[in-house]
Design an enzyme around this catalytic site. Structure first.
Site, mmCIF file in Angstrom:
data_model
loop_
_atom_site.group_PDB
_atom_site.id
_atom_site.type_symbol
_atom_site.label_atom_id
_atom_site.label_comp_id
_atom_site.label_asym_id
_atom_site.label_seq_id
_atom_site.Cartn_x
_atom_site.Cartn_y
_atom_site.Cartn_z
ATOM 1 C CB CYS A 1 5.981 6.822 -6.398
ATOM 2 S SG CYS A 1 4.157 7.400 -5.765
ATOM 3 C CG HIS B 1 7.911 8.898 -2.307
ATOM 4 N ND1 HIS B 1 8.419 9.554 -3.512
ATOM 5 C CD2 HIS B 1 6.422 8.914 -2.376
ATOM 6 C CE1 HIS B 1 7.494 9.646 -4.351
ATOM 7 N NE2 HIS B 1 6.271 9.663 -3.613
ATOM 8 C CD GLU C 1 12.077 9.525 -2.832
ATOM 9 O OE1 GLU C 1 11.894 8.300 -2.685
ATOM 10 O OE2 GLU C 1 11.256 10.162 -3.522
HETATM 11 N N1 GLN Z 1 1.034 10.275 -10.073
HETATM 12 C C1 GLN Z 1 1.213 8.910 -9.099
HETATM 13 C C2 GLN Z 1 -0.120 8.846 -8.443
HETATM 14 O O1 GLN Z 1 -0.853 9.910 -7.777
HETATM 15 C C3 GLN Z 1 2.561 8.940 -8.589
HETATM 16 C C4 GLN Z 1 2.966 9.811 -7.818
HETATM 17 C C5 GLN Z 1 4.184 9.768 -7.436
HETATM 18 O O2 GLN Z 1 4.996 9.427 -8.121
HETATM 19 N N2 GLN Z 1 4.365 10.283 -6.073
HETATM 20 O O3 GLN Z 1 -0.350 7.700 -7.906
#
Ligand code: GLN
Length: 537
Positions: free
Chosen positions: A384, A510, A512
């Site tokens: 992310c 994600h 995970e």
């Molecule tokens: N802050 C980033 C976004 O909103 C990544 C979010 C995250 O790592 N879950 O796109």
């Protein structure tokens, strides 16, 4: 309404953090391994609608389900233990209960009645519990009530449990109370009094605990079991010892040897048999007998708190077992990394994972780390925000777009290589408005990820607002960073890879959240395989 489904409640006493979630998940595992269809639900007594807006320092990781619910991290344990997906219905908060009741009141559904905690709030709570039984999907529903008995905010939940026990009868509802038996080293004694008090507190709310699960650092003797049974109105075989263990994945076997599944099934009038834990134990065996170790740097900004990156740490355990290696994860605070110390900070690591996150704090350290692993052929996994930072690093250092950035960090950046999507720009409310939940993604043929997943279409869970800006797509690909996963619905870039690097993958989603004991996530498995190879060099 009558249900075939049986209900088990898990409450906590004496202290928080005793591991109700792990006990609930372990019991569920034992029941599932005897052929029962089980799900687990968490009731959280706080007023937030969900933990999505809570700082990780407050609440640890926010877990995300397929249907896009932002939930308590215990749901992660439920999925990792059971290998069955959860949903919004598996996590209810007081905020959600009140929101629903107030909405009904505004619609006039209470027909002029005074709306009160009893019966309206408690009815809403009971409905949220029984909702899971509606489609006859489960034989048993385990409901974990967050907090500790005696807390003002958990009272409506305990009252709902009392009502369900009364309405549905003893054979259908079982109350397990998880408690602590402290050891006083000065007296060299285990003490039962706090448990007696906590069971009594529960009784003041009209709930008799049926089973006690006692967390302890020392073996509980038979005389202590007898004493607990006598003072707490439970059968001696319903005093279950839960000794501290090295890994949470040992807890199902411990609960099995203590007979927790047996006494619970007996109380529910259900048959018990020998649970089939063979694949679970195969995992444990590999996990406990690694052939070697690899060192992974986890670069993030919430590293002081072990719960902030819970699912990532668990994914490393699953993928380490597959590779028969011990994964030593060493957290590094991204704010402590700079150009001058990066080589020293990342010395002797076999892989680097740059963690998800929000806001600008520590991002320059993440970018510096990515540059280092890119240039030094160290396996890199960006999740992310970690993937977004890889795009920024590449844009700054290869495309020479000075100060390229994400508009999350710098609204006025000249090169917004990571940007907010148009449909997100109008959103003012912070809660539940990110791109959330499971999205389909198409993998590019012959890419590293298509080999890793061994298929063309994947589904992964998201939680973010910002995206790879497609205006830079062509430039970036021409220079050797490839978009190898594309969202089937929106065309957004979900995965990037680097050519000419042993293992460099950034994912907007994600992975995970989907790694479980029985289905370790392929990206983590492959990353650890690459790290193992790196450790041979
Ligand atoms: N802050 C980033 C976004 O909103 C990544 C979010 C995250 O790592 N879950 O796109």
């Amino acid at each position: 309404m009558s249900y075939n489904t049986k209900f088990i409640f898990v409450t906590g006493g004496v202290s928080s953090s005793l591991g109700k979630g792990i006990v609930a998940a372990s019991l569920a595992k034992l029941l599932q391994a005897q052929g029962y269809r089980v799900t687990i639900q968490k009731l959280d007594p706080y007023i937030n609608i969900d933990p999505g807006t809570l700082n990780p320092y407050e609440h640890g990781e926010c877990y995300v389900t397929n249907d896009g619910a932002e939930t308590d991290l215990d749901l992660g344990h439920y999925e990792r233990f059971l290998n069955v997906a959860t949903s919004q219905a598996n996590n209810i908060t007081t905020g959600r209960i009140y929101q629903s009741v107030i909405n009904k009141e505004r619609k006039g559904e209470y027909l002029g009645k005074t709306v009160q905690v009893i019966p309206h709030i408690t009815d809403e709570i009971k409905e949220s519990i029984q909702y899971l039984a509606n489609n006859n999907e489960y034989d048993i529903i385990i409901t974990e009530i967050g907090g500790t008995v005696g807390d003002i905010e958990s009272l409506p939940y305990i009252e709902s449990l009392r009502q369900m026990k009364w309405e549905m009868g003893e054979n259908n509802v079982v109350a397990i109370h998880l408690t602590l038996i402290p050891y006083l080293s000065a007296a060299k004694e285990l003490k039962t009094k706090p448990t007696q008090h906590s069971v009594k507190t529960l009784m003041e709310s009209g709930v008799q605990a049926d089973v006690l699960v006692c967390r302890t650092e020392h073996e509980i003797s038979d005389s202590i079991r007898d004493k607990l049974a006598r003072f707490c109105n439970v059968d001696t075989d319903c005093v279950i010892q839960s000794l501290d263990v090295k890994t949470i994945y040992d807890v199902p076997n411990h609960m099995l040897s203590e007979g927790l599944d047996k006494v619970v099934l007996k109380k529910l009038g259900l048959k018990s048999s020998k649970p089939d834990l063979s694949s679970w134990n195969q995992f444990l065996n590999k996990y406990k007998h690694p052939k070697r170790a690899v060192r992974i740097a986890l670069i993030g900004k919430y590293i002081e708190l072990q719960d902030s990156y819970k699912s990532i740490l668990e994914s490393f355990i699953h993928s380490g077992a597959v590779n028969e290696v011990r994964v030593e994860v060493i957290p590094i605070h991204s704010e402590h990394i700079n150009k001058d110390n990066i080589a020293e900070k990342l010395e002797n690591f076999n892989g680097v994972l740059v963690a998800p996150g929000f806001g600008g704090r520590g991002i320059e350290g993440k970018i510096e780390s990515i540059k280092h692993v890119r240039l030094n052929n160290i396996p890199f996994f960006g999740i992310c925000l970690g993937m977004q930072m890889a795009v920024i690093e590449f844009s700054r250092n290869i495309l020479k777009l000075d100060d390229a950035n994400s508009t999350e960090m710098d609204l006025k950046t000249k090169y917004p290589v990571i940007d907010i999507m148009d449909d997100q720009k109008k959103i003012i409310n912070k809660g539940g408005t990110m791109r959330l939940g499971s999205w389909e993604c198409k993998l590019k043929k012959n890419s590293l990820v298509s080999k890793i997943y061994n298929c063309d279409i994947i589904h992964e869970r998201h939680r973010h607002r910002y995206e790879f800006n497609s205006e830079y797509f062509k430039d970036i690909e021409e220079n050797g960073m490839f978009a190898t996963g594309i969202n089937s619905d929106t065309g957004l870039v979900e995965i990037i890879e680097l050519k000419n690097h042993p293992w460099f993958v950034g994912v907007q989603f994600h992975p995970e959240y989907k790694s479980t004991v029985l289905s370790p996530h392929p990206l983590f498995v492959s990353f650890i395989a690459a790290a193992t190879k790196h450790s041979n060099n």
